[in-house]
Structures are given as structure tokens and as C-alpha cells.
Write an enzyme that holds these catalytic residues in place. Structure first.
Site, mmCIF file in Angstrom:
data_model
loop_
_atom_site.group_PDB
_atom_site.id
_atom_site.type_symbol
_atom_site.label_atom_id
_atom_site.label_comp_id
_atom_site.label_asym_id
_atom_site.label_seq_id
_atom_site.Cartn_x
_atom_site.Cartn_y
_atom_site.Cartn_z
ATOM 1 C CE1 TYR A 6 1.071 -0.313 4.397
ATOM 2 C CE2 TYR A 6 -0.002 1.826 4.393
ATOM 3 C CZ TYR A 6 0.821 0.904 5.003
ATOM 4 O OH TYR A 6 1.400 1.199 6.214
ATOM 5 N NE ARG A 25 6.840 3.913 0.580
ATOM 6 C CZ ARG A 25 6.567 4.693 1.617
ATOM 7 N NH1 ARG A 25 7.489 4.907 2.546
ATOM 8 N NH2 ARG A 25 5.395 5.276 1.732
ATOM 9 C CE LYS A 123 3.149 3.015 3.025
ATOM 10 N NZ LYS A 123 3.213 3.116 4.468
ATOM 11 C CD GLU A 155 9.936 1.596 10.743
ATOM 12 O OE1 GLU A 155 9.861 2.530 9.942
ATOM 13 O OE2 GLU A 155 9.911 0.392 10.394
HETATM 14 N N1 PMP Z 1 7.636 3.577 9.045
HETATM 15 C C1 PMP Z 1 6.515 2.848 9.048
HETATM 16 C C2 PMP Z 1 6.519 1.542 9.752
HETATM 17 C C3 PMP Z 1 5.355 3.317 8.407
HETATM 18 O O1 PMP Z 1 4.227 2.574 8.413
HETATM 19 C C4 PMP Z 1 5.372 4.588 7.785
HETATM 20 C C5 PMP Z 1 4.159 5.161 7.122
HETATM 21 N N2 PMP Z 1 3.451 4.275 6.360
HETATM 22 C C6 PMP Z 1 6.571 5.313 7.803
HETATM 23 C C7 PMP Z 1 7.686 4.787 8.438
HETATM 24 C C8 PMP Z 1 6.676 6.670 7.165
HETATM 25 O O2 PMP Z 1 6.733 6.555 5.772
HETATM 26 P P1 PMP Z 1 6.208 7.752 4.836
HETATM 27 O O3 PMP Z 1 6.999 8.946 5.229
HETATM 28 O O4 PMP Z 1 6.521 7.297 3.478
HETATM 29 O O5 PMP Z 1 4.763 7.896 5.121
#
Ligand code: PMP
Length: 259
Positions: A6, A25, A123, A155
């Protein structure tokens, strides 16, 4: 099988923030899973724009999901390669997204063990553990959880994590351990342009608790200050100047580049 990937793209002023980053991505996630792409990037952009128009989205986001398609069977082996992938998108209107009150007060987070799988760089829609961690945060009366592995922060539940020491922004380097945030890439580029030092290295929970500031980034929270980790207040529990400045720069620059 949680066999789907996603993307979430924010909309500000009726325009898409960093669409190219999300499309790139998505292509990578699909390729890592040998999943066919449902359409070209140009078609994807048209679909996003059409959804923004039809739903009259000024501020909000677009959720996109690709699953491997329906072979009419349940098997651990992937369905035949010519199975048509399923593409689903929907919009969410979030007026005031860029002016979130939380950006003025900051988030409080707790740490939880990182019990996710080993390919967090893809993702996938397999989000149950992050969801459990979010519920643990809610139960603790805070805003989010930061994952810990081998004593180091990986994270947040749905965002990348940063600490600030003096003029230096510290964040974990890219690997299979974390999602390669689209907002992270923009933030690091803009930080360097704003004469901030950037260190991509793992940092410990103790280091985070004694940092000058902390923040997270994600496509829908942008840059969000973090003011407390496991009960320890950072910068006296107030939103720090660097997180605030980076949020301003991010929103300003990304609005300019929106499509
Ligand atoms: N880490 C994780 C585990 C996430 O789910 C997300 C957001 N989907 C992010 C980091 C941040 O990614 P982005 O800046 O592309 O939204």
C-alpha cells in the site's frame, strides 16, 4: 497471506505531496514481492488526481492498495504470474491536516519491543503488530509507540523516528529493518539544505531519552515533534525549535512541489 502492498499520499491545497516518491516506493514494494504492477505511473497519477477531483479533497489523503489478485484458490504458492493484480484506492478528507494542534504540543511515546518481520522495507498491509503497539500506546495514555530492537530504536508504529542533539539530526540508516519513508527522504534533503547536520546511525533508547529534541515523520503527520519517551520529558516537555522549523520547511517546500 497479507499479500498486498500500500501507499498513503497526502493532499494539500488539492494537490498531491511527493507523488513521485510514493510511486517509486510502490514499484519497489511490488518488485520485491514479484507482484505485477496494475498500471503505469502516469495512469496512477491520473487516478489519484481524478479521485481528488471527484471527492473534492482540499486536505486529506489517498490510500492505495495493490493485492496479488484473485486466482479462485487458496495456496501458499503465489497465484499464476498472469493473475491480474487488484488495485483499490480511496480518499479521506482531513481538513486542518497541516495545522494539526498536536504539532504545537508534541507527541508522547512509549517504547515496545519490535516484533515485526524482517522485511519492514516492503510496505505490506501486514500491520497487525503495529496496530497492537498503537493500542498499547493508547492504553498507556500516550500518542504512539517506538519499536526497540537490540536496544536501538527502529521506528514508530507508522513513522520514522529521529532525535536531535545540538544542530544534528540523528536517524537510523536505511536497511530492511525500517520502512524507507518518503517523508524521511525529503526531510533529510531539506535538513541538509537548511545547514543542519544529519547523522544516519542507530540510536539507543537511553540516547533518545536524553536528546535535546525528538520527532517523527510520515506522509500524513508530516514532521511531528515528540516531547516525551517512556515518561522522560525532552526539552522540558515542550516542542523543540528544530522539529518546529523542520515542519515549517517541509510543509512550505512540499506544498511548492505538489502536483
Ligand atoms: N515507518 C513505518 C513503519 C510506516 O508505516 C510509515 C508510514 N506508512 C513510515 C515509516 C513513514 O513513511 P512515509 O513517510 O513514506 O509515510
Amino acid at each position: 497471506m497479507a499479500d498486498g502492498v500500500y501507499e498513503v499520499t497526502s493532499v494539500l491545497d488539492g494537490k498531491l505531496i511527493d507523488f513521485a516518491g510514493h510511486a517509486a516506493r510502490l514499484a519497489r514494494s511490488l518488485s520485491e514481492l514479484d507482484m505485477a504492477s496494475p498500471c503505469s505511473d502516469a495512469e496512477l497519477l491520473d487516478i489519484h488526481r481524478e479521485l481528488v477531483r471527484l471527492n473534492a479533497i482540499d486536505e486529506g489523503m489517498i490510500y492505495l492498495q495493490v493485492t496479488r489478485g484473485n486466482p479462485g484458490d487458496r495456496d501458499f504458492a503465489y497465484p499464476p504470474a498472469d493473475t491480474k493484480p487488484t488495485l483499490v484506492l480511496f480518499t479521506q478528507s482531513k481538513p486542518g491536516l497541516a495545522n494539526a494542534p498536536a504539532a504545537k504540543t508534541g507527541w508522547r511515546v512509549i517504547s515496545v519491543p519490535d516484533m515485526r518481520w524482517g522485511r519492514r522495507d516492503i510496505k505490506t498491509v501486514q500491520l497487525l503488530y503495529p496496530s497492537m503497539a498503537k493500542m498499547a500506546a493508547k492504553a498507556a495514555g500516550v500518542d504512539d509507540a517506538w519499536f526497540i530492537e537490540d536496544g536501538h530504536i527502529t521506528e514508530g508504529t507508522s513513522n520514522n523516528a529521529y532525535i536531535v542533539k545540538g544542530n544534528t539530526i540523528i536517524t537510523r540508516p536505511l536497511s530492511n529493518d525500517i520502512l524507507h519513508g518518503i517523508t524521511r527522504a525529503a526531510l533529510l534533503r531539506l535538513a541538509a539544505g537548511a545547514q543542519m547536520k544529519v547523522e544516519e546511525r542507530p540510536f539507543t533508547l537511553d540516547e533518545a531519552k536524553s536528546a535535546d529534541e525528538a520527532f517523527i515523520t510520515s506522509a500524513s503527520a508530516f514532521v511531528m515533534p515528540v516531547v516525551e519517551i517512556d515518561g522522560a520529558a525532552l526539552s522540558a516537555g515542550k516542542v523543540g525549535p528544530i522539529a518546529t522549523r523542520m515542519r515549517e520547511i517541509y510543509l512550505e517546500e512540499m506544498r511548492k512541489a505538489a502536483v
